[in-house]
Design a protein around this motif. Structure first.
Motif, PDB file in Angstrom:
ATOM      1  N   CYS A  52       0.819  -1.213   0.000  1.00 25.74           N
ATOM      2  CA  CYS A  52       0.000   0.000   0.000  1.00 25.74           C
ATOM      3  C   CYS A  52       0.851   1.262   0.000  1.00 25.74           C
ATOM      4  O   CYS A  52       1.949   1.295   0.567  1.00 25.74           O
ATOM      5  CB  CYS A  52      -0.908   0.034   1.223  1.00 25.74           C
ATOM      6  N   ALA A  53       0.323   2.285  -0.639  1.00 25.26           N
ATOM      7  CA  ALA A  53       0.848   3.642  -0.546  1.00 25.26           C
ATOM      8  C   ALA A  53      -0.209   4.459   0.179  1.00 25.26           C
ATOM      9  O   ALA A  53      -1.407   4.321  -0.111  1.00 25.26           O
ATOM     10  CB  ALA A  53       1.110   4.222  -1.939  1.00 25.26           C
ATOM     11  N   VAL A  54       0.198   5.291   1.127  1.00 25.37           N
ATOM     12  CA  VAL A  54      -0.778   6.006   1.957  1.00 25.37           C
ATOM     13  C   VAL A  54      -0.576   7.516   1.846  1.00 25.37           C
ATOM     14  O   VAL A  54       0.533   7.995   1.603  1.00 25.37           O
ATOM     15  CB  VAL A  54      -0.693   5.562   3.435  1.00 25.37           C
ATOM     16  N   THR A  55      -1.647   8.250   2.030  1.00 20.25           N
ATOM     17  CA  THR A  55      -1.565   9.703   2.031  1.00 20.25           C
ATOM     18  C   THR A  55      -0.935  10.184   3.341  1.00 20.25           C
ATOM     19  O   THR A  55      -1.064   9.523   4.378  1.00 20.25           O
ATOM     20  CB  THR A  55      -2.960  10.328   1.874  1.00 20.25           C
ATOM     21  N   PRO A  56      -0.232  11.321   3.318  1.00 20.04           N
ATOM     22  CA  PRO A  56       0.427  11.807   4.542  1.00 20.04           C
ATOM     23  C   PRO A  56      -0.506  11.949   5.736  1.00 20.04           C
ATOM     24  O   PRO A  56      -0.128  11.631   6.866  1.00 20.04           O
ATOM     25  CB  PRO A  56       0.999  13.160   4.112  1.00 20.04           C
ATOM     26  N   ASP A  57      -1.745  12.402   5.504  1.00 19.72           N
ATOM     27  CA  ASP A  57      -2.670  12.597   6.624  1.00 19.72           C
ATOM     28  C   ASP A  57      -3.023  11.288   7.319  1.00 19.72           C
ATOM     29  O   ASP A  57      -3.383  11.271   8.498  1.00 19.72           O
ATOM     30  CB  ASP A  57      -3.942  13.301   6.145  1.00 19.72           C
ATOM     31  N   GLU A  58      -2.911  10.177   6.602  1.00 17.48           N
ATOM     32  CA  GLU A  58      -3.206   8.867   7.185  1.00 17.48           C
ATOM     33  C   GLU A  58      -2.235   8.514   8.307  1.00 17.48           C
ATOM     34  O   GLU A  58      -2.552   7.732   9.201  1.00 17.48           O
ATOM     35  CB  GLU A  58      -3.145   7.791   6.088  1.00 17.48           C
ATOM     36  N   LEU A  59      -1.048   9.120   8.282  1.00 16.50           N
ATOM     37  CA  LEU A  59      -0.020   8.810   9.274  1.00 16.50           C
ATOM     38  C   LEU A  59      -0.190   9.588  10.570  1.00 16.50           C
ATOM     39  O   LEU A  59       0.450   9.268  11.576  1.00 16.50           O
ATOM     40  CB  LEU A  59       1.368   9.095   8.692  1.00 16.50           C
TER      41      LEU A  59
END
Length: 337
Positions: free
Chosen positions: A199-206
């Motif tokens: 998976c690649a995740v958006t920065p806000d997900e972190l």
């Protein structure tokens, strides 16, 4: 938001994955591939985020998510540029061979342009056509995928062009590197296909783990079933991702879907070289680093590079122990054509 590309066709099939990596929903009605989504992120990004919300509240049909069915989020990319943001790693490389490190390495990032036409899936084997004499090594890294980046962007502004974040196994052939570098023209044969997290995740997900262009969490590298590396990706990172992107865009724009790597994640210990996990340290994200430390401290390297049958796992967890990106899990195998 977490995105993945299921295997199928050259560029995979785009899906949105639940936060706990248990379910996914097809996103082909928004964009057939991740690259297509990135090409018009202003429109597609919002629709994908809405689909992600529906997955979490159960208002859209989903399917069980199996990481072994994933390709790398971008099975191929227009651009793959890998930096060396952890200067501690570079310093050890040069110290092991008795070379001084130029002071500019602390102020100007190193970066090379890698091959991006044939990335490996995160659960596919690392296949090599010859014996282990090429010095097969893993390199655990973090990478970002950008939108369209203008030439000459500042390091601060560059952060706003980060669309997604993922993990990398940047496979290296250590036995071929010296000969290539001696030609004065950089890597090519010594840098085979890399693999990226499911998976690649958006920065806000972190959430709080993402700050100042860095991920502040341990990169978990397992080697043949044992803890090999637990270095913190936010510690000792000399250049954050905004600086790496600005470096790459100094003399040209970057197209949507450009991947920028951090280089091998590496931590110091009390200002000096790290120690193995088994000895109370955070270990290493590649075999070359422990070999460098052995050379510095004992006069020669003892740890061998990867052999056929060896297995590497790369993962990152949140504060609750949940895998963020899914797991890279690869075995070295003989290439048979």
């Amino acid at each position: 938001m977490k995105l993945a590309s299921l295997k199928g066709g050259r560029d995979g099939r785009l899906v949105v994955v639940s936060r706990d990596l248990s379910r996914y929903a097809d996103a082909s009605d928004i964009a057939p591939t991740l690259q297509a989504a990135l090409d018009d992120w202003e429109a597609n990004g919002h629709q994908l985020e809405e689909l992600a919300r529906k997955i979490e509240d159960g208002s859209v049909p989903t399917h069980p998510f199996d990481e072994s069915e994933c390709h790398s989020p971008l099975p191929r990319a227009y651009q793959w540029a890998d930096g060396s943001a952890y200067v501690n790693h570079v310093e050890l490389v040069r110290k092991a061979r008795g070379a001084e490190m130029p002071e500019t390495f602390w102020t100007d990032p190193l970066m090379y342009q890698g091959g991006s036409d044939s990335f490996l899936a995160p659960r596919d084997p690392i296949v090599m056509p010859t014996d282990e004499g090429w010095g097969i090594d893993m390199e655990g890294e973090v990478a970002v995928i950008t939108g369209d980046v203008p030439m000459g962007v500042s390091a601060e502004d560059a952060l706003s062009y980060i669309r997604l974040i993922m993990l990398v196994n940047d496979v290296s052939l250590r036995g071929l590197i010296p000969g290539e570098l001696a030609k004065g023209f950089g890597f090519f044969q010594s840098k085979p296909s890399s693999a990226f997290s499911p998976c690649a995740v958006t920065p806000d997900e972190l959430g709080d783990l993402w700050a100042d262009g860095k991920i502040k969490a341990a990169l978990r590298v397992d080697y043949n079933g044992e803890a090999f590396g637990r270095a913190d990706a936010g510690t000792d990172m000399t250049f954050h991702f905004g600086q790496l992107i600005a470096h790459a865009a100094k003399s040209r724009p970057l197209g949507a879907g450009t991947i920028i790597g951090s280089g091998t994640v590496s931590n110091k210990l009390d200002g000096g070289p790290g120690k193995p996990v088994a000895e109370g340290g955070v270990g290493y994200s590649c075999i070359a680093e422990i070999r460098m430390i052995e050379t510095i401290e004992k006069g020669e390297a003892k740890t061998s590079f990867m052999k056929f049958g060896d297995r590497v796992g790369i993962e990152m967890q949140d504060s609750g122990g949940q895998s963020i990106f899914g797991r890279i899990d690869q075995t070295v195998e003989k290439y048979t054509g």
